[in-house]
Design an enzyme around this catalytic site. Structure first.
Site, PDB file in Angstrom:
ATOM      1  N   GLU C  61       0.806  -1.218   0.000  1.00 25.36           N
ATOM      2  CA  GLU C  61       0.000   0.000   0.000  1.00 25.36           C
ATOM      3  C   GLU C  61       0.839   1.269   0.000  1.00 25.36           C
ATOM      4  O   GLU C  61       0.471   2.270  -0.618  1.00 25.36           O
ATOM      5  CB  GLU C  61      -0.962  -0.002   1.192  1.00 25.36           C
ATOM      6  CG  GLU C  61      -2.138  -0.978   1.058  1.00 25.36           C
ATOM      7  CD  GLU C  61      -1.768  -2.426   1.322  1.00 25.36           C
ATOM      8  OE1 GLU C  61      -0.632  -2.680   1.768  1.00 25.36           O
ATOM      9  OE2 GLU C  61      -2.613  -3.312   1.076  1.00 25.36           O
ATOM     10  N   HIS C 130     -11.216  -5.875   8.487  1.00 26.54           N
ATOM     11  CA  HIS C 130     -12.082  -5.695   7.321  1.00 26.54           C
ATOM     12  C   HIS C 130     -13.311  -4.842   7.624  1.00 26.54           C
ATOM     13  O   HIS C 130     -14.215  -4.760   6.811  1.00 26.54           O
ATOM     14  CB  HIS C 130     -12.541  -7.056   6.788  1.00 26.54           C
ATOM     15  CG  HIS C 130     -11.466  -7.870   6.155  1.00 26.54           C
ATOM     16  ND1 HIS C 130     -10.471  -8.469   6.883  1.00 26.54           N
ATOM     17  CD2 HIS C 130     -11.198  -8.169   4.862  1.00 26.54           C
ATOM     18  CE1 HIS C 130      -9.651  -9.129   6.055  1.00 26.54           C
ATOM     19  NE2 HIS C 130     -10.078  -8.954   4.830  1.00 26.54           N
TER      20      HIS C 130
HETATM   21  C1  LIG Z   1      -1.761  -5.018   4.169  1.00 32.87           C
HETATM   22  C2  LIG Z   1      -2.785  -5.842   3.468  1.00 32.87           C
HETATM   23  N1  LIG Z   1      -3.168  -5.483   2.244  1.00 32.87           N
HETATM   24  C3  LIG Z   1      -4.119  -6.185   1.595  1.00 32.87           C
HETATM   25  C4  LIG Z   1      -4.682  -7.292   2.160  1.00 32.87           C
HETATM   26  C5  LIG Z   1      -5.785  -8.072   1.438  1.00 32.87           C
HETATM   27  N2  LIG Z   1      -5.285  -9.396   1.069  1.00 32.87           N
HETATM   28  C6  LIG Z   1      -5.526 -10.470   1.841  1.00 32.87           C
HETATM   29  S1  LIG Z   1      -4.746 -11.837   1.264  1.00 32.87           S
HETATM   30  C7  LIG Z   1      -4.085 -10.990  -0.035  1.00 32.87           C
HETATM   31  C8  LIG Z   1      -3.181 -11.695  -0.994  1.00 32.87           C
HETATM   32  C9  LIG Z   1      -2.028 -12.353  -0.310  1.00 32.87           C
HETATM   33  O1  LIG Z   1      -1.259 -13.040  -1.237  1.00 32.87           O
HETATM   34  P1  LIG Z   1      -0.024 -13.917  -0.795  1.00 32.87           P
HETATM   35  O2  LIG Z   1       0.889 -13.109   0.063  1.00 32.87           O
HETATM   36  O3  LIG Z   1       0.560 -14.491  -2.025  1.00 32.87           O
HETATM   37  O4  LIG Z   1      -0.617 -15.050   0.144  1.00 32.87           O
HETATM   38  P2  LIG Z   1      -1.699 -16.168  -0.241  1.00 32.87           P
HETATM   39  O5  LIG Z   1      -3.040 -15.636   0.137  1.00 32.87           O
HETATM   40  O6  LIG Z   1      -1.556 -16.468  -1.689  1.00 32.87           O
HETATM   41  O7  LIG Z   1      -1.353 -17.354   0.610  1.00 32.87           O
HETATM   42  C10 LIG Z   1      -4.497  -9.668  -0.021  1.00 32.87           C
HETATM   43  C11 LIG Z   1      -4.128  -8.666  -1.030  1.00 32.87           C
HETATM   44  C12 LIG Z   1      -4.243  -7.630   3.452  1.00 32.87           C
HETATM   45  N3  LIG Z   1      -4.742  -8.693   4.092  1.00 32.87           N
HETATM   46  N4  LIG Z   1      -3.293  -6.898   4.074  1.00 32.87           N
END
Ligand SMILES: Cc1ncc(C[n+]2csc(CCOP(=O)(O)OP(=O)(O)O)c2C)c(N)n1
Ligand SMILES: Cc1ncc(C[n+]2csc(CCOP(=O)(O)OP(=O)(O)O)c2C)c(N)n1
Ligand SMILES: [Mg+2]
Ligand SMILES: [Mg+2]
Lengths: 376, 325, 325, 376
Positions: C61, C130
């Protein structure tokens, strides 16, 4: 890579091996397989003049601070070659995003050296037009500007202004300490993913205020880049020729669509962090003396002398001109007007705000009440 | 033992004593080691307690607070120094989402006894980001406690109390008052940590202040006395939770209240205080609670800060306005 | 042309129209491309405007907002989507120190026409982070403007007005109301961006709300009518700067005011509104301004959120308390 | 390193070359110069049982969500080997800091699988004791936990609990998307500078919700480490043996004082990001099918069959046991009580707060007023 290899491949972060050098501390030119410069005598003298001038102006600013005419000053002493070399490597269409110490780059961009002094005097917070000057406003929050630089470079891509000699490139300045900030690492990611035409120029002056490089990394900083998918190169930051050559190549790569480069300019902060700092608390004189022998200006002078490109008269005239510029700068600093108090209500919002307007009016009325009473 | 100390020195001694009392106390921050911090608050502590307990960190505030959380989970009591008020924001996510919420998320299974020290406020002629008053951002955050000291005795005692507390605490230090001197009784603490205190009794109007503005309010009270007006000055000391008991008691007596702070007025502490006082003392108020604060602009260049900051005259003007109602 | 749209669809159409109107408008965020955002607010936009204008960014972000600043300096008008309210904090430093201050620092030489869209508030049964209501953090920040839409017409028009504005704007969207429908006149905007609006006239008490709580306030007004009480509901719409003119006008008539928001009460918008109303309408108030808000706890687990969030009953309870004075 | 070299040395980030593999998708064991495992038949069967069980429990949770019994579920489908391999590599004294998806690691730590379900049901926000369980509370804010892990590991150093076989180590889990967060990169810096005993375990499941790996990096993620001064290694994340071997080695290095390692477990998210997600909007079925062929469980079964270490009866009993566990889990989820409303006023502060107390009382009084009125 096994651990043993990783250990082997990692020279200590502070070793000044492994860098691009074209001019030794003794003023001898050396060659490098990848980088060279092609300066004529005039240009070499010009670089010398730049170096001497920015050092002199910097010293003047330090003096102004000592005399209470500036609130604080962040000296570039020792970093002249990194700044003049990279600053002169910029083409007119290129954009620079500085920290708070890039007075030498600013000078090489052809910008009036008075421009940043309002900030240090406390009459404004920069206040210049970053776009018209192709030079961002000094940024104090460590690392923040590297993302601005990357975003600006993403915009260059969007504008289709890459791929030719007329392509645009961006340079983002930051220090060794800044490499620890999340923002700087995120800027590497965005730049890499969007192949943005941005050169990350890290002046590793060995200190972040009192903290030596070892508090930020255990491997050389230029190596950070490869893990993000773009090249990193270490240059002798006290060598103006190498700083120029490496920066020019990186900027030209960027403008031709080859994406980002990290340059680590290996140098040394000869003075205090700022005029508020007392470096005797955290570093020994012998270290400073060691670096004195690598002075970025002396080596160019030696080169000019050795190659018979300049005589005493030239050196004297450069000094005299720099002094004149410094005196002029001093006079203009002293003449910088204090801002009108209502200035603080200006430019809070491009479209203004009735709340700020109301506060400005209250403020005026409040002050008028004193005038009325004849002081309070 | 009673000493005369500056606020800066009192903090230094308070930190020292906390480190002596509990080997789990560790200090973390930028330049807090050999340099002793840019304000020298940690002067000499690394020399005496070692690099393992006074930790010069990488230049990364989120990293500092984030690793402090890990250390706290491991049983340490980290005291984090943020170099200047304006540099706390890179750590904001870790503070607001993690430090503030860990106890709640774990249903009380773990605590994070972290103190985040922030020198705050203006008046030192600095460049931008060095004179901010971000306390409302933290006071609005459930799960954090927020305090501000205003004098050497509180500096000495409150820092120790904060470190001893299991609550995560944002600890604001009145930067421009670091060099002001006052008496410190090093034998026993005069007040609890989350207690507001009537610093100067008075009968005509209640002035609420904290941190650097307490001195300003006291000076205003002295000046007002000459005009025959009696100002009661309350040093809030705790910004979250607020200790409203002495405030209500005072305002019920005086019928008037002025809140003074450097932070912008809009949604500053003054807003909350005004709202609560009005609700609780509705029938006692002779005038609305008034606010004397920084303006709703970014902190201006140093040469304008005297105009921006509330001073004695602006406090007196607030008093006048209150009486004009 | 008058349509019936959901708030989500109205935002989508508003974004589309802004992109058609100005080729410099670019959207940035996580998952806003093929997925159309987790709430589908950008649905179909990447397909129609290309990856160059609807940019799926790395998961960072601070990076998103920081590069948006660079793009704005380059002449673009970035519209940033923060996926959920609780994930804006990593960008807090860039928002508070850079976005908010660039115009001021440059003495007006440059503007940053950036819109930061944040779906906010609770009520959707989500896991932690959330359901946050962080608006006060931004409203307290000089240099930012902050707005919140509450219905499809405002969603459609306010997003376009925000994008067209040269001010940096934090744009709050009432997440749990995304699927609520209402009429949208797509020919002309009914209100200016920074204008508060009397949404339902009444005579007994003024209820101030914004975002998701406007619907709650309106429902409460309907319910109160049966009890013979006439609630005037004002949709604030602009949280910074506040538009107090209709508020003062209303409270002078009704003599009573209730502020409703989901965010914790302590230092929430209600505090500022109460302080201002009291100062301006001191002699008109029959009772102190009361607040019906979230509690000063971290947002609780989903199964408790109905207890945490102000609802119709709590608004009516606030009205009762006001009349009990 | 010149640009050309840098380009050459950089395979595209998504190529599944270059990784440590000990068991092929066909169930054949292969050797690796640096890594091996030494499991007896019982242990291999145990790993199979783990894999099947965590997949079954995961499927049960997904079903519970579909039936409205959970608010949301983040499935580990496809990532079983990375989680069981790394989870079983942990020694009892080690500490884990998970994201929101490490149900398999949790299971391998011997923790009751019901533990995280309160969070997904919405009755709490985790609520477990991270220290007693040696397993941190699920962290939703991407990347935040990597700093907690690093700080905890710094504490291990301070406690002198490194340097022997009994030394402690920490594992920090995160995803491919998380590598873009400033926090994760800062955790690399702190870990490197303080030589903290922490293993960074990145499950590269190719997606961050809808965004493919290419939106986060243009080079393989494991390469990120070397620029921070510690080794990075890519492992076949669908190979439980290799995941175990690589993690065990990294943890043991850490506990012996050799500092951090980054492990990139190359795997694939076979399901949706969470039950709220619709992956058909952003990826094609053929890609999923391709990965189906690399299933982490099938290959262990093939191995057991090929080497005659298990018969049909064993496989059937594993399935049956897993089903039984799943049914038990379901029953217990359904029985999870809703929290008492006043729970939200509890545990805001370790030392409490009179403000919260007052709000709790107001809340109680307000609700009592309804009881009195007989509903509203
Ligand atoms: C700081 C933040 N930004 C956005 C989100 C929303 N969000 C939740 S999971 C996710 C993707 C995460 O991807 P990854 O790190 O590859 O982990 P995965 O879910 O694939 O295991 C996002 C963007 C969040 N939880 N925290
Ligand atoms: C976010 C942030 N944290 C802390 C500071 C205080 N500070 C100012 S300069 C500095 C050191 C910077 O070191 P480096 O990046 O090496 O640059 P140099 O000053 O050596 O040129 C620090 C810690 C700051 N300006 N911003
Ligand atoms: Mg430096
Ligand atoms: Mg992923």
């Amino acid at each position: 890579m096994t651990r043993a290899e990783s250990k082997r491949s990692a020279p200590p972060p502070g070793a000044d091996v492994d860098f691009v050098q074209l001019l030794t501390p003794d003023g001898e030119r050396v060659t490098h397989p990848d980088y060279s410069v092609d300066f004529d005598a005039d240009e070499l003298r010009g670089l010398y003049r730049d170096l001497v001038t920015v050092r002199k102006l910097d010293a003047e600013a330090t003096a102004l601070q000592r005399q209470g005419e500036l609130g604080i000053w962040a000296s570039l002493l020792g970093q002249e070659a990194a700044q003049v070399g990279s600053g002169r490597a910029l083409r007119p269409q290129d954009m620079a995003f500085p920290t708070y110490r890039e007075h030498g780059v600013l000078y090489c961009r052809g910008i009036d050296p008075i421009m940043p002094l309002g900030l240090f005097r406390g009459v404004d917070q920069g206040g210049w037009d970053p776009i018209a000057n192709k030079f961002g406003i000094y940024t104090i929050v460590i690392g923040a500007q590297t993302l601005h630089a990357t975003g600006y470079a993403m915009g260059i891509n969007k504008d289709g202004k890459v791929g030719t000699d007329e392509g645009e490139a961006v340079i983002a300045y930051f220090g060794d300490g800044a490499t620890s900030q999340g923002d700087v690492n995120e800027s590497f990611i965005f730049a890499s993913v969007y192949n943005a035409p941005v050169v990350f120029f890290c002046q590793n002056n060995q200190y972040a205020i009192s903290e030596p490089l070892q508090r930020q990394t255990r491997v050389p900083l230029y190596q950070r880049a490869s893990g993000f998918g773009f090249p990193g190169v270490r240059v002798d930051g006290n060598d103006v020729l190498a700083s120029y050559a490496v920066t020019r190549a990186a900027l030209d790569n960027a403008r031709h669509g080859q994406g980002p480069t990290l340059i680590e300019a290996y140098t040394y902060r000869m003075g205090a962090h700022t005029t508020s700092d007392d470096p005797t608390r955290y570093r020994v004189a012998s270290e400073v003396e060691e670096w004195q022998a690598k002075d970025p200006i002396a080596r160019v002078r030696k080169l000019l002398e050795r190659e018979g490109l300049a005589d005493d008269e030239f050196f004297a005239s450069v000094d005299a001109d720099a002094r004149t510029e410094a005196v002029k700068l001093r006079e203009r600093v002293l003449a910088l007007p204090d801002p009108d108090p209502t200035e603080m209500f200006a430019n809070v919002y491009p479209n203004g705000s009735h709340e700020i307007d109301a506060q400005r009016e209250q403020f005026a009325a409040y002050h008028a009440s004193f005038a009325h009473e004849g002081g309070h | 033992m009673a000493d005369t100390l500056t606020i800066g020195k009192a903090l230094n001694l308070g930190l020292r004593r906390a480190m002596e009392d509990d080997p789990k106390v560790v200090l973390m921050g930028e330049d807090i080691g050999k340099l002793g911090g840019v304000f020298r608050i940690t002067d000499g502590l690394q020399k005496d307690f070692g690099e393992d307990r006074v930790i010069d960190t990488p230049l990364a505030e989120s990293g500092i607070v984030g690793t402090a959380i890990g250390l706290a989970l491991r049983g340490y009591r980290p005291v984090v120094e943020i170099q200047f008020d304006g540099f706390v924001y890179p750590a904001y996510d870790q503070i607001v989402c993690q430090v503030a919420k860990m106890h709640f998320r774990s249903r009380g299974k773990v605590s994070l006894p972290i103190v985040i020290r922030i020198p705050f406020g203006g008046g030192i002629g600095a460049v931008e980001h060095h004179s901010e008053s971000p306390e409302a951002y933290f006071a609005h955050t459930a799960g954090l406690k927020v305090v501000a000291c205003s004098n050497p005795s509180d500096a000495y005692w409150m820092i120790q109390q904060a470190i001893a507390s299991d609550d995560p605490i944002v600890f604001f230090e009145p930067k421009r008052r670091y060099w002001e001197k006052g008496p410190v009784d090093t034998d026993s603490a005069p007040f609890a940590l989350h207690e507001s205190v009537v610093t100067r009794p008075g009968s005509d109007v209640t002035v609420l202040a904290y941190g650097p503005m307490v001195r300003t309010a006291l000076d205003a009270a002295t000046a007002a006395e000459e005009d025959g007006r009696s100002l009661e000055v309350i040093d809030l000391r705790t910004l979250s939770p607020l200790d409203m008991v002495p405030v209500y008691e005072s305002v019920r007596r005086t019928g008037r209240a002025i809140v003074v702070h450097e932070a912008p007025g809009n949604l500053g502490l003054g807003a909350e205080l005004a709202a609560r006082i009005t609700e609780e003392c509705f029938y006692s108020l002779e005038a609305p609670v008034l606010r004397v604060t920084g303006y709703d602009t970014p902190y201006p260049a140093a040469r304008l800060e005297e105009e921006y900051l509330p001073d004695l005259d602006r406090v007196l003007d607030g008093v006048d306005r209150s009486f004009g109602w």
